[in-house]
Design a protein around this motif. Structure first.
Motif: not given
Length: 132
Positions: A104-122, A28-36
């Motif tokens: 569970s991995l797929e659900r978690w990634l989709l949840k974090k994409k929304s929660e972390w305000n990401q355009e995409a999670i790598a 999982i790649y965690v970014a230090n920026a939001d979708r903007n």
């Protein structure tokens, strides 16, 4: 014409007793920026990394974290290149464990994409990168 497959050899002629092969790699790649492209506070970035680490530990039994200097991608939303710091949380597992937990991995990634305000999670899987 028959199918032909090649596999890497085992690392040792005789495998040491108790050796377990973990054949499935994911990260999982965690970014230090939001979708903007706005940077998040360092404390929040660290919390997100810890969250990803805890998740990988719980599902797959372990992880390794690399903090990369930066990553860049071309934003489909912004139509520009976004530059950000990233942390890669890597895990290995056996095939049975991965199959058991992939929903569970797929659900978690989709949840974090929304929660972390990401355009995409790598998510890296077996050397291929997926933008979810």
């Amino acid at each position: 014409m028959g199918k032909s497959y090649t596999y890497a050899p085992k690392p040792f002629k005789k495998m040491p007793k108790g050796t377990k092969q973990l054949t499935v790699a994911g990260a999982i790649y965690v970014a230090n920026a939001d979708r903007n492209g706005r940077k998040i506070p360092e404390k929040e970035f660290r919390r997100r990394i810890k969250e990803a680490e805890d998740f990988m530990l719980r599902l797959f039994g372990g992880f390794t974290t690399d903090e990369l200097e930066h990553g860049e991608f071309r934003s489909a939303m912004k139509k520009k290149v976004i530059c950000e710091r990233v942390a890669r949380v890597l895990n290995f597992s056996d095939s049975k464990t991965f199959k058991k937990h992939r929903a569970s991995l797929e659900r978690w990634l989709l949840k974090k994409k929304s929660e972390w305000n990401q355009e995409a999670i790598a998510y890296e899987f077996e050397g291929d990168m997926y933008y979810i």
